[in-house]
Enzyme design. Structure first.
Site, PDB file in Angstrom:
ATOM      1  N   ASN A   1      -4.766   5.046  -2.423  1.00 16.18           N
ATOM      2  CA  ASN A   1      -6.369   5.451  -2.682  1.00 16.18           C
ATOM      3  C   ASN A   1      -6.653   6.790  -4.391  1.00 16.18           C
ATOM      4  O   ASN A   1      -6.946   6.022  -4.932  1.00 16.18           O
ATOM      5  CB  ASN A   1      -6.883   6.467  -1.873  1.00 16.18           C
ATOM      6  CG  ASN A   1      -7.881   6.014  -0.974  1.00 16.18           C
ATOM      7  OD1 ASN A   1      -6.880   4.028  -0.245  1.00 16.18           O
ATOM      8  ND2 ASN A   1      -8.699   6.393   0.076  1.00 16.18           N
TER       9      ASN A   1
ATOM     10  N   SER B   1       6.883  -4.437  -1.908  1.00 10.99           N
ATOM     11  CA  SER B   1       7.252  -3.325  -1.727  1.00 10.99           C
ATOM     12  C   SER B   1       8.650  -3.222  -1.983  1.00 10.99           C
ATOM     13  O   SER B   1       9.346  -3.543  -1.058  1.00 10.99           O
ATOM     14  CB  SER B   1       6.372  -2.151  -0.833  1.00 10.99           C
ATOM     15  OG  SER B   1       5.027  -2.306  -1.486  1.00 10.99           O
TER      16      SER B   1
ATOM     17  N   GLU C   1      -7.057  -8.073  -1.612  1.00 15.44           N
ATOM     18  CA  GLU C   1      -6.725  -7.025  -0.441  1.00 15.44           C
ATOM     19  C   GLU C   1      -7.314  -6.662   0.157  1.00 15.44           C
ATOM     20  O   GLU C   1      -7.994  -5.589   1.052  1.00 15.44           O
ATOM     21  CB  GLU C   1      -5.440  -6.988  -0.736  1.00 15.44           C
ATOM     22  CG  GLU C   1      -4.253  -7.525   0.396  1.00 15.44           C
ATOM     23  CD  GLU C   1      -3.193  -5.875   0.488  1.00 15.44           C
ATOM     24  OE1 GLU C   1      -2.510  -5.980   1.371  1.00 15.44           O
ATOM     25  OE2 GLU C   1      -2.637  -6.344  -0.859  1.00 15.44           O
TER      26      GLU C   1
END
Lengths: 394, 373
Positions: free
Chosen positions: A377, A129, A244
């Site tokens: 999510n 990131s 992951e």
């Protein structure tokens, strides 16, 4: 259909359980019992103990020093270590870059990196990131410029978890600005001691320093540290993200938090003077989450059974991430509610709250990250909508 | 019905809002949190006294402003918007109300003067280990000793207890709760500062035969404590309105500016709907908070309606408010789970307010009992 594990699998479970009970040093076992936070030294100490048994990397193939577990044995192993409250090993080397090196690395890279990951001699962290590339990871801008026998790397990575303890970082870097943004990304292995690399830890919501910003200012990285093909990094990144997601099903971790919830509910007394656990309201609240965890556990088992038949985890692994991360949070929230006034406590010395309540607050706060990291999510729902439900594009 | 504020109330709210914006930003709270010391500033406490805010709920005869819980609520709502750390809730609402409701006129005059001047911080020591929210089940005791009283027992998570010059302490006497005032520097008082989830400080107290300065007994202590908890719950909801308002605002702003996938993330319908859900919960919270502060001062025939409104409001804080707080973090993504970003400070304050003065289960149960009649 057969809901039972095989006799051999049950035997394996008992073997793992009794080994952990014997192998775990008392100072780690004390903390494990109360779900306390482990420092990096304790994590690495446990890593070396596991390595001594050949179990540090349960999912690695035997040719690279793994124990040759089946998919089900791996899950049982994970469930048992989590249920015992053992320190979670740093996943960045063992779970993430290790398997990628095995699959995409040159023989020289395998020989250079894998043994040290396995032995816990070199600790890794992840440089994906960036401040402006989160859910939209492919927008990353840290650049690696070709300078003959090396790359010159400049940019900033963030959420480089535990970089302050790491020796190496694996990074997605931009090596081309041509074509689709995914097509110009490469996968680089970078020694954190390289001049021009700087690591700055920052605190999380739990007020523990877990994350870092990692800065690159013209850092020279030898070309032999390119993993996989030039501009082929996105394929590696995708392989890793799927991995992951199965990791964060967190069945064992949630089971432990719910066991903690039961301890809190036995220790905390309600307004009527009885332990909360004897109150139908609280007993029901705990039971509902335990039942949902069981549904989640069976979903994980179904995925495992498929994997056992040789199928690769597909977009269904998004469900495991989605449900698993939400259960982690709901179990933490329940513990906070059960604690009443003790939920106000924040990083106090021992004795202010019972030992099993000590880490609940910081864990609750830190775990707000579970629905955000490893593909938020919202992104998981996009994947399910698109790849499983086949929804039309907007 | 009329939900508008009076001119006086508008002025009060504006003064507090201006102060919070100019003189007590979140940055100030963060600095005080990170520094050693009390976690707030005595000079600001004094300034609040001079502005009259510490006098809001007290009778005019005693130098107060003669205001109501509505007025207290609007001060706290504005203080909540920038997490002003001075112990308003602890001193003015909790300890202040106990003195106001249980003290004789002379006792009130003596105890309130240094508070209204901003020279003292007061704290109410009511919570005990293993007593949850029942304020009348006490293991701390008071024993008559000559002309006075001697206190023994422990109190936990006393808000502003680390700084207070005086405590109002609940203690059992002859099978009934009583309220006693104990000086912090009295012999037999031990205090240990504790850190709180919201970055503020409090104290655990041990009274080992400490002599009380006085007993407050102008009204039955059990009833006073019950009312004080209601007043504090209403005040916490009012502060929660400010806290949630700030989180909703910063989240909507973030959705409008953060870009991913070549677009403002606020253009994604899934996130728009989430923001709308937060907004709806915010409006419900505002509405029920108004009823809560509006009925908080009622006693006698108005007591049942007071309790129902306050429980409904505290429930909305624990459900809708928690939803706003958790989604505020979620929608900020990674930056939201860093200590550096302000949203987490609000998130934690909201969770402290949720744990205080009755949690969701407590108020759901009480509401159900009230409905039964």
């Amino acid at each position: 259909m057969d809901l039972a594990f095989t006799a051999a699998e049950e035997e394996f479970r008992l073997k793992v359980r009794s080994w952990i009970a014997e192998a775990m040093p008392p100072h780690i076992a004390d903390k494990a019992r109360d779900g306390r936070h482990f420092g990096m030294e304790e994590v690495m100490e446990w890593h070396r103990i596991l390595d001594g048994q050949g179990w540090a990397a349960p999912h690695w193939p035997e040719e690279h020093g793994g124990p040759g577990f089946t998919a089900t044995q791996r899950f049982i192993f994970q469930e048992e270590t989590e249920a015992a409250g053992a320190p979670g090993l740093s996943p960045f080397g063992l779970v993430m870059v290790g398997p990628l090196i095995q699959r995409f690395g040159t023989d020289a890279q395998k020989a250079r990196f894998l043994p040290k990951i396995l032995a816990g001699e070199e600790v890794w962290c992840q440089g994906y990131s960036e401040p402006n590339a989160g859910s939209d990871l492919a927008a990353l801008r840290t650049e690696a410029i070709d300078a003959g026998d090396h790359f010159v790397v400049t940019g900033q990575k963030t959420w480089t978890t535990y970089a302050q303890y790491a020796d190496w970082i694996f990074c997605l870097v931009r090596t081309s600005t041509e074509g689709k943004k995914q097509a110009g990304i490469s996968f680089l292995l970078i020694d954190l001691k390289t001049p021009g690399v700087e690591v700055k830890p920052f605190q999380t919501l739990g007020n523990t320093p877990a994350f870092c910003d990692t800065y690159f200012e013209g850092a020279k990285v030898p070309k032999e540290n390119l993993l996989g093909p030039l501009n082929g990094g996105w394929t590696l990144a995708k392989a890793l993200l799927g991995h992951e997601r199965t990791l964060v099903s967190a069945v064992g971790a949630t089971a432990r938090t719910l066991a903690t919830a039961r301890r809190i509910a036995s220790g905390q007394v309600g307004d009527d003077g009885r332990p909360l656990l004897e109150d139908a309201h609280w007993e029901g609240r705990i039971a509902r989450l335990e039942a949902r965890l069981q549904a989640h556990r069976m979903t994980v088992y179904r995925a495992l059974a498929e994997q056992q038949k040789g199928k690769h985890p597909g977009p269904e692994s998004s469900i495991l991430k989605l449900v698993g991360s939400e259960l982690v949070q709901r179990a933490d929230e329940l513990c906070m509610e059960l604690m009443g006034h003790d939920a106000l406590s924040w990083h106090n010395p021992e004795g202010v709250v019972p030992p099993y309540e000590q880490n609940v607050g910081p864990q609750f706060a830190y775990n707000r990250a579970t629905t955000i990291y490893a593909g938020s999510n919202e992104i998981q729902k996009n994947i399910i909508a698109k790849l499983i439900l086949g929804m039309p594009k907007a | 019905m009329d939900f508008d504020r009076s001119e006086d109330q508008k002025l009060l709210a504006k003064t507090v809002a201006d102060f919070a914006k100019k003189e007590s930003t979140v940055e100030r709270f963060r600095k005080l949190r990170n520094a050693d010391g009390e976690g707030f500033e005595r000079s600001t406490w004094k300034q609040m006294a001079e502005l009259g805010w510490l006098s809001v709920p007290f009778a005019e005869e005693l130098g107060g402003f003669g205001g109501s819980s509505v007025d207290v609520g609007l001060v706290l709502e504005e203080l909540g918007k920038s997490l002003v750390p001075e112990p308003y809730l602890a001193s003015v609402v909790l300890a202040g109300a106990a003195i106001r409701l249980a003290g004789s006129v002379e006792q009130q005059a003596e105890l309130l003067e240094p508070l209204l001047e901003g020279d003292q911080v007061l704290a109410l020591a009511y919570a005990e280990r293993g007593a949850r929210y029942a304020t009348s089940r006490l293991s701390t005791t008071a024993e008559a000793d000559g002309s006075g009283w001697v206190i023994r027992g422990e109190k936990v998570f006393v808000l502003a207890g680390h700084a207070a010059e005086r405590f109002v302490v609940s203690a059992e006497v002859a099978g009934e709760p009583g309220l006693f005032v104990v000086d912090a520097d009295a012999a037999g008082v031990e205090r240990a500062t504790v850190g709180l989830i919201d970055g503020r400080r409090g104290a655990n107290l041990r009274f080992d035969g400490a002599r009380a300065r006085m007993r407050l007994e102008a009204a039955p202590a059990a009833e006073v404590l019950e009312h004080v908890m209601d007043l504090a719950a209403a005040a916490a909801v009012a502060e929660g309105v400010g806290v949630c308002h700030a989180m909703l605002q910063m989240t909507v702003e973030y959705l409008k500016t953060r870009e991913q996938f070549g677009a403002k993330i606020g253009s994604f319908q899934a996130l728009q709907h989430r923001a709308v859900d937060m907004f709806v919960e915010m409006e419900l919270l505002r509405s029920i908070a108004l009823e809560a502060v509006g009925r908080a001062d009622a006693t006698g025939e108005g007591k049942a309606a007071r309790q129902a409104a306050i429980s409904a409001a505290k429930l909305q804080l624990a459900t809708g408010g928690a939803f706003i707080a958790r989604q505020a973090i979620q929608l900020h993504g990674g930056i939201g789970v860093t200590d550096e970003h302000d949203v987490g400070l609000y998130f934690k304050r909201l969770h402290a307010l949720m744990s205080l003065f009755g949690d969701e289960a407590f108020h759901a149960r009480r509401y159900a009992q009230l409905q039964r009649g």
